[in-house]
Design a protein around this motif. Structure first.
Motif, short mmCIF file in Angstrom:
data_model
loop_
_atom_site.label_atom_id
_atom_site.label_comp_id
_atom_site.label_asym_id
_atom_site.label_seq_id
_atom_site.Cartn_x
_atom_site.Cartn_y
_atom_site.Cartn_z
N PHE A 46 38.38 -61.20 -26.80
CA PHE A 46 37.47 -60.08 -26.99
C PHE A 46 36.08 -60.54 -26.58
O PHE A 46 35.60 -61.59 -27.00
CB PHE A 46 37.47 -59.62 -28.45
CG PHE A 46 36.64 -58.38 -28.68
CD1 PHE A 46 37.18 -57.12 -28.55
CD2 PHE A 46 35.30 -58.49 -29.03
CE1 PHE A 46 36.42 -55.98 -28.77
CE2 PHE A 46 34.53 -57.36 -29.24
CZ PHE A 46 35.08 -56.10 -29.11
N LEU A 47 35.42 -59.74 -25.75
CA LEU A 47 34.11 -60.09 -25.19
C LEU A 47 33.02 -59.43 -26.02
O LEU A 47 33.06 -58.22 -26.25
CB LEU A 47 34.04 -59.62 -23.73
CG LEU A 47 35.24 -60.00 -22.87
CD1 LEU A 47 35.11 -59.38 -21.48
CD2 LEU A 47 35.40 -61.51 -22.78
N ASP A 48 32.04 -60.22 -26.44
CA ASP A 48 31.09 -59.72 -27.43
C ASP A 48 29.68 -60.24 -27.16
O ASP A 48 29.49 -61.31 -26.57
CB ASP A 48 31.54 -60.17 -28.82
CG ASP A 48 30.73 -59.53 -29.94
OD1 ASP A 48 30.37 -58.35 -29.82
OD2 ASP A 48 30.47 -60.21 -30.95
N LYS A 49 28.69 -59.47 -27.59
CA LYS A 49 27.28 -59.86 -27.68
C LYS A 49 26.77 -60.47 -26.38
O LYS A 49 26.31 -61.61 -26.32
CB LYS A 49 27.10 -60.82 -28.85
CG LYS A 49 25.67 -61.01 -29.30
CD LYS A 49 24.93 -59.72 -29.56
CE LYS A 49 25.44 -58.96 -30.78
NZ LYS A 49 24.71 -57.68 -31.01
N GLN A 50 26.86 -59.68 -25.29
CA GLN A 50 26.31 -60.14 -24.01
C GLN A 50 24.84 -59.75 -23.91
O GLN A 50 24.42 -58.71 -24.39
CB GLN A 50 27.10 -59.57 -22.84
CG GLN A 50 26.67 -58.22 -22.32
CD GLN A 50 26.91 -57.09 -23.31
OE1 GLN A 50 27.58 -57.27 -24.32
NE2 GLN A 50 26.39 -55.91 -23.02
N LEU A 51 24.05 -60.60 -23.29
CA LEU A 51 22.66 -60.29 -22.97
C LEU A 51 22.38 -60.74 -21.54
O LEU A 51 23.05 -61.64 -21.02
CB LEU A 51 21.70 -60.97 -23.94
CG LEU A 51 21.59 -60.35 -25.34
CD1 LEU A 51 20.65 -61.17 -26.21
CD2 LEU A 51 21.16 -58.90 -25.30
N SER A 78 24.99 -63.77 -20.24
CA SER A 78 25.71 -64.70 -21.12
C SER A 78 26.38 -63.89 -22.23
O SER A 78 25.93 -62.80 -22.58
CB SER A 78 24.77 -65.75 -21.71
OG SER A 78 23.81 -65.16 -22.57
N TRP A 79 27.47 -64.44 -22.77
CA TRP A 79 28.22 -63.70 -23.79
C TRP A 79 29.05 -64.66 -24.64
O TRP A 79 29.20 -65.83 -24.34
CB TRP A 79 29.12 -62.65 -23.16
CG TRP A 79 30.28 -63.20 -22.37
CD1 TRP A 79 31.54 -63.46 -22.81
CD2 TRP A 79 30.28 -63.57 -20.97
NE1 TRP A 79 32.32 -63.96 -21.80
CE2 TRP A 79 31.58 -64.03 -20.66
CE3 TRP A 79 29.31 -63.55 -19.96
CZ2 TRP A 79 31.93 -64.48 -19.38
CZ3 TRP A 79 29.65 -63.99 -18.69
CH2 TRP A 79 30.94 -64.44 -18.40
N SER A 80 29.60 -64.10 -25.74
CA SER A 80 30.54 -64.81 -26.60
C SER A 80 31.94 -64.29 -26.32
O SER A 80 32.13 -63.10 -26.12
CB SER A 80 30.21 -64.57 -28.08
OG SER A 80 28.88 -64.92 -28.37
N SER A 119 23.86 -65.52 -28.01
CA SER A 119 23.21 -66.20 -26.89
C SER A 119 22.17 -65.29 -26.23
O SER A 119 22.30 -64.07 -26.23
CB SER A 119 24.26 -66.61 -25.84
OG SER A 119 24.84 -65.47 -25.23
N GLN A 120 21.13 -65.91 -25.69
CA GLN A 120 20.11 -65.20 -24.92
C GLN A 120 19.70 -66.04 -23.72
O GLN A 120 19.24 -67.17 -23.88
CB GLN A 120 18.86 -64.91 -25.77
CG GLN A 120 17.80 -64.10 -25.01
CD GLN A 120 16.40 -64.63 -25.15
OE1 GLN A 120 16.11 -65.43 -26.03
NE2 GLN A 120 15.50 -64.21 -24.27
N PRO A 121 19.86 -65.51 -22.49
CA PRO A 121 19.42 -66.24 -21.30
C PRO A 121 17.98 -65.89 -20.94
O PRO A 121 17.52 -64.78 -21.14
CB PRO A 121 20.39 -65.73 -20.23
CG PRO A 121 20.68 -64.31 -20.64
CD PRO A 121 20.60 -64.28 -22.15
N PHE A 122 17.25 -66.86 -20.41
CA PHE A 122 15.91 -66.62 -19.88
C PHE A 122 15.61 -67.68 -18.83
O PHE A 122 16.24 -68.74 -18.82
CB PHE A 122 14.85 -66.60 -20.99
CG PHE A 122 14.77 -67.84 -21.83
CD1 PHE A 122 13.82 -68.83 -21.57
CD2 PHE A 122 15.64 -68.04 -22.90
CE1 PHE A 122 13.74 -69.97 -22.35
CE2 PHE A 122 15.56 -69.19 -23.68
CZ PHE A 122 14.61 -70.16 -23.41
#
Length: 671
Positions: free
Chosen positions: A251-256, A274-276, A336-339
C-alpha cells in the motif's frame, strides 16, 4: 519507541484476512484487502490519517463511538459560504455541501494543505488539499494570480487513470477508476509549469462491494497556467495493483513532491516524489522516484531509507529487504519530505522508529517475527524512555542513489489519545487540552519539515515537534513513562496538567550540506526552539512547515495554543515564527480569532500536516474550523414549505464546524 501506524500489513496478513472491526458485521468469506484492523500496533501508528480513514468504515459514527448520529440541528439559519475572516483569506472557493449528521465531513472537509509559488512571478500561487466535496476524499486545487489575496478552484482529472502501462502497472483493464485520493502536494518548475502530486486509492471491502484495494501515486501537470487546468490522465510515479483485494500488494502512502526550481542546478526542473510503502511483511520503507521530462515519465523507485546499522538497530516484522532488492534495517519509517538545494543536492527527511528505544515495545502477536526481533535487540537505556528519531538521506546524483541516513535529532511524539482523552481515538496520538474535558481528539503526530538556505547551500534546516523539550520535561512534571500496552503510543505524566507537558517546534541545523546536524548529539530537552514567546513555554504548538525567503530568512508556521483559553478548551490558532540566524525567533499571531476543535469525522481527523511559503512575506495555509456546519432543519421540508438550514451541536463542541482552507499574507517576524 512505538512503531508507526503504516498501511503495510503484518506477515500474517499476506496469507489470511483477519476479522473485521466490531460493528461492521461478521467476516465475509471473500478477501478484504488491507484492513486497518489487520495492521500491527506500529503500522497503525505510522499509517497516515487520510489512509486510515479510507481503510476504516465510511461514516464518522463508527470511527468514533462517541459520535451521536441522532442529534438534531438547531439554531438560526447561517450563511453557507463564509468568506474571509478579518485578514484570514478563504482559499477553497467552493461552497461546502450539506450532509446528514452521521456523515459529518463527507461533503465538507478540506485538509492536508500544500502551497507553492511560481519562481518567475511570486504573485502566482497554487494551493492543494484533500477535499471531500464529492463525499469521499479527492485531490483538489486552488490558484491565485494576485499573491494570494483572491483564489479560484480548479479540478484535477482524478476519476480514472490508464489501467495498463508497460513496465509500470497492469490493472487488468484499459482503465482503473479511483474511489478516493489525498496526501496532496504542489510545486512549480522554472518554466512556469505547476505540478500536483496525488495519492489515489480504492477502499476495497467491506466499505464497498468491490474488493479492489489498489493504490497509486500520480503527478499532474498544469502547463503554464498556474494550476487553472491539468493534463489528463496523470502520470504514474508508482502503482500497486490489488484488484482482487488480497492485501499482499504493498500500500502506497504519504507521498510528497518537490521540484528543483533552482536556475543553474545540474538537475534543474527535475521532479522528485518520496513516499512510504507498506508491505505485507511488516516493513515500511521510504522510496523516491523522479521525472527528468516535466512529468511525462518517472524513474523506477530508489530506496531512500538505506541501511545505517548505527542508527537502525531494532527491526520489526520480517521485512528488511526492500522492493528494490537492498537490505536495510531502517524498515519502519513515515512522513518523508523531499527538498533541494541550489547546488542540485536532494534531501529527504523522515521519521524513523528503528532506534534502540524500540526494544521496549511489546508488540508480540501483532506481526510475525516481532518477538524474535525484539529478543535480539539491545535493551533500551530506560524502559520509560519513548523517544524516536528524525533522519535525513541525501542524494548527490539526482535521486538515483542515497547516502546512508544521518540523524537530525531525537524527538518525543505526542501522547496516546485514548489514555488521556476518555478512551477516544483508540490507537492514535492527539493534542489533549489541559482540562477535564476531552474535546481535542483529532489524530496528530510530530513530523519533520526541511529547507535549504537559498543564500547558503551549505545550510540545511529541519524543524519538527517534540513533546519533551526545553519547556516541557521532568523539571515541570512532564515525564516519559514508556508506551501504552494497548496501542503502543507514548505515555507521559503531566499530560492534562496546566504548565507541565506541551509540544514545541524544535530546530536542528546543518552547516555542511546535511552531513551533520546540531541536533545529532543533543537531547531534545536542550535543543533550540522556534516557539520562543513566553506564552509558548506552557502551551502546545504542532504541525509546522518551513520555508526560506529569497533573502535567507527562515519562516516557520504552526498551530498554536498560547492565545486566550486555547490550552484549556482545545481551541487553536496559527502562528508564524521568523529568524535570520535560526537561533533568535520573533513570533506573530496569524489567525484573527481562535478556532474550535474539529467536529467532522467525529472529531478524530483534521489532517496530518499544513503548508507554507515565504517568497518575501509568508503565506501559511491551514485547516480552519471557524465556519459552522449546516444541516437540514428537521421537519422543515414539507409539501408546504422548503427545507431550511440549521446549525447543530457536536459531542466535542457547542456548534459543529466545517474544515475550510485559509491563508494570510504576513511579514516574517524576527530580527
Amino acid at each position: 519507541m512505538r512503531r508507526p501506524v503504516y498501511l503495510a500489513a503484518a506477515a500474517a496478513l499476506a496469507v489470511a484476512a483477519l476479522p473485521l472491526a466490531a460493528g461492521v458485521g461478521s467476516s465475509p468469506a471473500h478477501a478484504t484487502g488491507m484492513s486497518y484492523d489487520q495492521l500491527s500496533k506500529v503500522q497503525q501508528r505510522l499509517l497516515s490519517g487520510s489512509s486510515a480513514l479510507a481503510l476504516q468504515s465510511d461514516d464518522a459514527s463508527s470511527s468514533n463511538p462517541s459520535f451521536d448520529p441522532t442529534y438534531t440541528p438547531r439554531g438560526n439559519g447561517d450563511k453557507g459560504c463564509q468568506d474571509n475572516v478579518a485578514s484570514n483569506i478563504k482559499v477553497n472557493a467552493n461552497c461546502l455541501n450539506i450532509t446528514d449528521p452521521d456523515l459529518a465531513g463527507r461533503g465538507q472537509a478540506n485538509n492536508e494543505t500544500s502551497i507553492a509559488y511560481d519562481p518567475n512571478n511570486t504573485q502566482v500561487m497554487l494551493a492543494s488539499a484533500n477535499d471531500y466535496r464529492r463525499g469521499d476524499g479527492g485531490c483538489y486545487t486552488s490558484y491565485s494570480g494576485d499573491g494570494g489575496r483572491t483564489w479560484q478552484d480548479s479540478t484535477p482529472p482524478t476519476s480514472f487513470t490508464r489501467g495498463q502501462v508497460a513496465n509500470v502497472v497492469n490493472f487488468g483493464a484499459s482503465r482503473e477508476y479511483w474511489q478516493g485520493g489525498g496526501d496532496t502536494s504542489v510545486a512549480f518548475d522554472t518554466k512556469g509549469n505547476a505540478y500536483l502530486s496525488c495519492q489515489l486509492i480504492q477502499r476495497g471491502r467491506p466499505t464497498t462491494n468491490n474488493p479492489d484495494s489498489s493504490s497509486a501515486l500520480v503527478v499532474y501537470r498544469s502547463t503554464q497556467n498556474g494550476g487553472a487546468s491539468w493534463n489528463f490522465p496523470g502520470r504514474y510515479v508508482r502503482a500497486s495493483a490489488d484488484v482482487a483485494g488480497t492485501g499482499v500488494s504493498p500500500f502506497l502512502d504519504k507521498q510528497l513532491m518537490t521540484v528543483d526550481n533552482h536556475v543553474g542546478s545540474p538537475y534543474q526542473d527535475r521532479i522528485y516524489v518520496s513516499w512510504s510503502e507498506f508491505a505485507a511483511n511488516g516493513s515500511v520503507f521510504i522510496y523516491e522516484a523522479y521525472s527528468a521530462d516535466y512529468g511525462e515519465h518517472f524513474s523506477p523507485p530508489h530506496l531512500v531509507s538505506v541501511n545505517n546499522p548505527t542508527l537502525c538497530v531494532q527491526t520489526f516484522g520480517v521485512g528488511t529487504v526492500a522492493a528494490t532488492g537492498e537490505n536495510s534495517n531502517c524498515n519502519e519509517n513515515q512522513y518523508s519530505q523531499p527538498f533541494t538545494g541550489p547546488d542540485g543536492n536532494l534531501y529527504i527527511v523522515y521519521s524513523n522508529f528503528n532506534n534502540a528505544i524500540s526494544a521496549g515495545i511489546n508488540d508480540s502477536g501483532d506481526d510475525a517475527g516481532a518477538a524474535g526481533a525484539n529478543a535480539a535487540a539491545p535493551a533500551p537505556a530506560s524502559p520509560a524512555d519513548n523517544r524516536n528519531q528524525m533522519l535525513l538521506s541525501k542524494s548527490v546524483d539526482g535521486g538515483n542513489t542515497f547516502l546512508p541516513p544521518v540523524k537530525v535529532s531525537d524527538y518525543y511524539d505526542l501522547p496516546d489519545c485514548a489514555t488521556y482523552q476518555n478512551g477516544q481515538d483508540l490507537g492514535r496520538a492527539c493534542v489533549p487540552e489541559k482540562n477535564a474535558t476531552s474535546n481535542s481528539v483529532f489524530r496528530a503526530v510530530n513530523y519533520p519539515s526541511g529547507a535549504v538556505d537559498p543564500t547558503n547551500p551549505n545550510k540545511v534546516v529541519v524543524t519538527f515537534g517534540s513533546y519533551i523539550n526545553q519547556h516541557s520535561n521532568e523539571a515541570n512534571g512532564c515525564v516519559p513513562t514508556g508506551f501504552s500496552p494497548v496501542t503502543g503510543q507514548d505515555l507521559y505524566t503531566g499530560v492534562k496538567v496546566p504548565g507541565a507537558c506541551n509540544n514545541d517546534i524544535l530546530v536542528s541545523v546543518s552547516s555542511d550540506k546535511g552531513t551533520t546536524f546540531t541536533g545529532s548529539t543533543l537531547d531534545p530537552r536542550v535543543m533550540p526552539v522556534a516557539t520562543t514567546d513566553p506564552g509558548q513555554a506552557t502551551t502546545d504548538q504542532w504541525w509546522q512547515w518551513i520555508d526560506f525567503t529569497k533573502n535567507g530568512k527562515l519562516a516557520t508556521s504552526y498551530y498554536d495554543r498560547q492565545y486566550g483559553t486555547d490550552e484549556a478548551t482545545g481551541f487553536s490558532d496559527v502562528s508564524l515564527s521568523g529568524s535570520n540566524d535560526t537561533v533568535n525567533f520573533g513570533v506573530l499571531r496569524v489567525t484573527s480569532s481562535s478556532m474550535p476543535p474539529p467536529t467532522q469525522f467525529g472529531g478524530v481527523f483534521l489532517g496530518d500536516y499544513t503548508g507554507m511559503i515565504a517568497p518575501s512575506n509568508a503565506n501559511p495555509l491551514w485547516m480552519d474550523t471557524r465556519t459552522p456546519e449546516l444541516f437540514i432543519c428537521p421537519g422543515t421540508a414539507t409539501a408546504g414549505s422548503a427545507p431550511q438550514l440549521c446549525t447543530a451541536s457536536a459531542p466535542n463542541a457547542a456548534v459543529a464546524n466545517d474544515q475550510e482552507l485559509r491563508t494570510a499574507n504576513v511579514a516574517v517576524p524576527g530580527s
